[in-house]
Write a protein that holds these residues in place. Structure first.
Motif, PDB file in Angstrom:
ATOM      1  N   ILE A  43      -0.709  -7.623   2.158  1.00 33.51           N
ATOM      2  CA  ILE A  43      -0.881  -6.477   1.420  1.00 33.51           C
ATOM      3  C   ILE A  43      -2.270  -5.712   1.923  1.00 33.51           C
ATOM      4  O   ILE A  43      -2.104  -4.498   2.151  1.00 33.51           O
ATOM      5  CB  ILE A  43      -0.797  -6.792  -0.157  1.00 33.51           C
ATOM      6  N   ALA A  44      -3.080  -6.528   1.992  1.00 31.16           N
ATOM      7  CA  ALA A  44      -4.462  -6.121   2.347  1.00 31.16           C
ATOM      8  C   ALA A  44      -4.312  -5.505   3.819  1.00 31.16           C
ATOM      9  O   ALA A  44      -4.953  -4.588   4.068  1.00 31.16           O
ATOM     10  CB  ALA A  44      -5.573  -7.328   2.506  1.00 31.16           C
TER      11      ALA A  44
ATOM     12  N   CYS B 296      -2.595  -2.142   3.512  1.00 33.83           N
ATOM     13  CA  CYS B 296      -3.512  -1.183   3.230  1.00 33.83           C
ATOM     14  C   CYS B 296      -4.418  -0.636   4.122  1.00 33.83           C
ATOM     15  O   CYS B 296      -4.830   0.685   4.188  1.00 33.83           O
ATOM     16  CB  CYS B 296      -4.363  -1.648   1.872  1.00 33.83           C
TER      17      CYS B 296
ATOM     18  N   ALA C 150     -10.087  -6.525  -1.349  1.00 33.29           N
ATOM     19  CA  ALA C 150      -9.927  -5.575  -2.181  1.00 33.29           C
ATOM     20  C   ALA C 150     -11.180  -4.642  -2.385  1.00 33.29           C
ATOM     21  O   ALA C 150     -12.319  -5.054  -2.227  1.00 33.29           O
ATOM     22  CB  ALA C 150      -9.446  -6.062  -3.588  1.00 33.29           C
TER      23      ALA C 150
ATOM     24  N   LEU D  39      -7.161  -0.611  -2.217  1.00 32.77           N
ATOM     25  CA  LEU D  39      -6.432  -1.901  -2.960  1.00 32.77           C
ATOM     26  C   LEU D  39      -7.081  -2.385  -4.207  1.00 32.77           C
ATOM     27  O   LEU D  39      -8.490  -2.461  -3.941  1.00 32.77           O
ATOM     28  CB  LEU D  39      -6.545  -2.873  -1.990  1.00 32.77           C
TER      29      LEU D  39
ATOM     30  N   VAL E  45      -3.120   1.035  -4.033  1.00 35.90           N
ATOM     31  CA  VAL E  45      -2.144  -0.278  -4.098  1.00 35.90           C
ATOM     32  C   VAL E  45      -2.741  -1.141  -5.280  1.00 35.90           C
ATOM     33  O   VAL E  45      -3.931  -1.519  -5.054  1.00 35.90           O
ATOM     34  CB  VAL E  45      -1.973  -0.725  -2.873  1.00 35.90           C
TER      35      VAL E  45
END
Length: 453
Positions: free
Chosen positions: A237-238, A241, A274, A248, A219
């Motif tokens: 989003i994290a 994932c 990330a 990420l 992602v």
């Protein structure tokens, strides 16, 4: 003819001093001749001036002792000057004087970071500075790159080498063009592109994609979109994932320097989750290009970049303690861009850079307020970083495009363009901390005056 002097060595500083005076004088006279943020007259006029500057030919039969002054003057007269407050189209910052001075030293000494014996001090400096910058955003190490495109490509390469050639990129329609291009260059499967109806990656749509698409998946989120400076919801989003076992990457080429600011750092919450992060200091870090980095959470993944060339990193030299630099980049010859970054970081400190970040963000908010209050202009949205999208109210796209091109042709202002909602918007990206309130008002007034009745 005597031998031309060198820039380094015992006589280098003596040789450079009068040449620097020539350059500075030519920069000054060229800027005055231009008289604005970019030259008036458009491409044909600029090309004619360059042709005139090369009237004896670019490779004349005989030396031209005035070439330095002539060509620097021509470049300055024909430049789009990012230090002009009315030059606000792109993520193209005016570099700090101290960074530019450091870059002169780098050019004069000309270290090449492909082997330690070509760049002893530069390689040690790079190791310290890259780790410090990575730690600042919550990661562990970083590689120096030419910018976001190279960093994004490296991020996908590391994902491929870690998870296999079947790893598939998942990104929003707001993602930088270099990400799907990198997938193509690396022979990865076609990316899954998730809609971003409000300009940022939608967690619900991403959840659906991660649930239905087979892995491995990478992602790519964005912290500072090119068009509007928006930041994807990084914490959500994290978490997605982590839940779905996806890798990420966060493209924070624009937004990463918000980390320097106490006021704006919270916008990057989630960045530390990330696997890789792209950041550019030649955007919101006031560095001469190029000044990009790719930060990584797991330094052991960098072993995928290891390459052996006996003349650069022979095994016995490495065993004897000479650092192996080939695994720090896909490039071989590589200039010490880290010097200007290091000088800037140490000169200004985090709070000094944070003040500059705060200043340009404040300019964007002030300009957005001017647009919002103006009866004949329309504001797209309040800025998240330092980009403002606006347009003449009720104008067709053709008129908006004409406004921008006329200002360019007249040399009066440099504005960008974006289509976040299918309509054409003017884009102002504020990266000059010295911009004053009356200059913001003048920029808006120019777009009003250029709008067809």
């Amino acid at each position: 003819m005597s031998m031309p002097p060198l820039a380094s060595g015992p006589d280098g500083p003596t040789a450079l001093r009068p040449l620097l005076d020539t350059v500075l004088d030519a920069l000054t006279t060229g800027r005055r001749a231009r008289g604005g943020p970019l030259p008036a007259g458009g491409p044909d006029t600029v090309t004619a001036r360059i042709t005139a500057a090369l009237k004896t030919g670019i490779i004349p039969d005989h030396p031209d002792p005035d070439a330095l002054r002539t060509l620097v003057h021509a470049l300055a007269e024909g430049a789009a000057d990012p230090a002009d407050p009315l030059c606000a189209a792109h993520l193209h910052c005016p570099p700090l004087a101290v960074a530019t001075a450091a870059d002169l030293a780098a050019s004069a000494l000309n270290p090449s970071l492909d082997s330690w014996d070509q760049a002893p001090a530069a390689s040690a400096l790079e190791a310290e500075v890259t780790r410090a910058l990575a730690r600042l955003i919550g990661l562990t190490d970083a590689l120096v790159t030419t910018g976001g495109t190279e960093s994004n490509q490296l991020a996908l390469l590391l994902a491929r080498e870690t998870h296999g050639s079947g790893v598939r990129l998942v990104c929003g329609t707001n993602a930088h063009h270099s990400l799907p291009r990198a997938a193509w260059l690396l022979g990865l499967p076609d990316p899954v592109v998730v809609p971003t109806p409000r300009g940022t990656l939608d967690p619900a749509a991403l959840h659906h994609t991660l649930t239905t698409e087979p892995g491995p998946l990478l992602v790519a989120a964005t912290a500072g979109t090119t068009d509007a400076g928006l930041i994807d919801p990084l914490p959500e989003i994290a978490r997605l994932c982590t839940t779905h076992g996806a890798r990420l990457h966060i493209d924070a080429a624009y937004g990463a320097c918000l980390t320097f600011s106490d006021r704006h750092r919270h916008k990057l919450a989630g960045l530390e989750a990330a696997h890789t992060v792209t950041l550019d200091l030649h955007k919101l870090g006031w560095q001469p290009a190029a000044a990009g980095l790719l930060a990584v959470a797991a330094p052991h993944e960098l072993t995928a970049l290891h390459h052996h060339a006996d003349y650069l990193n022979a095994d016995d030299d490495t065993e004897a303690g000479l650092p192996d630099l080939l695994g720090r980049s896909l490039r071989t010859t590589r200039r010490p861009d880290i010097l200007k970054i290091a000088v800037t970081l140490k000169t200004l400190g985090r709070t000094g850079l944070g003040t500059l970040v705060d200043q340009v963000c404040a300019h964007a908010h002030e300009f957005a307020g001017l647009v919002h209050r103006h009866p004949r202009h329309e504001l797209y949205d309040r800025p998240v970083i330092s980009t403002v999208l606006f347009r003449p109210a009720g104008a067709p796209d053709t008129a908006v495009a004409d406004v921008r091109r006329r200002l360019l042709h007249e040399g009066r202002a440099v504005l960008g363009r974006a289509r976040p909602d299918g309509r054409l918007w003017l884009k102002a990206t504020f990266l000059n901390p010295h911009t004053r309130p009356h200059e913001l008002a003048a920029l808006l007034e120019l777009t009003e005056g250029a709008t067809p009745a």
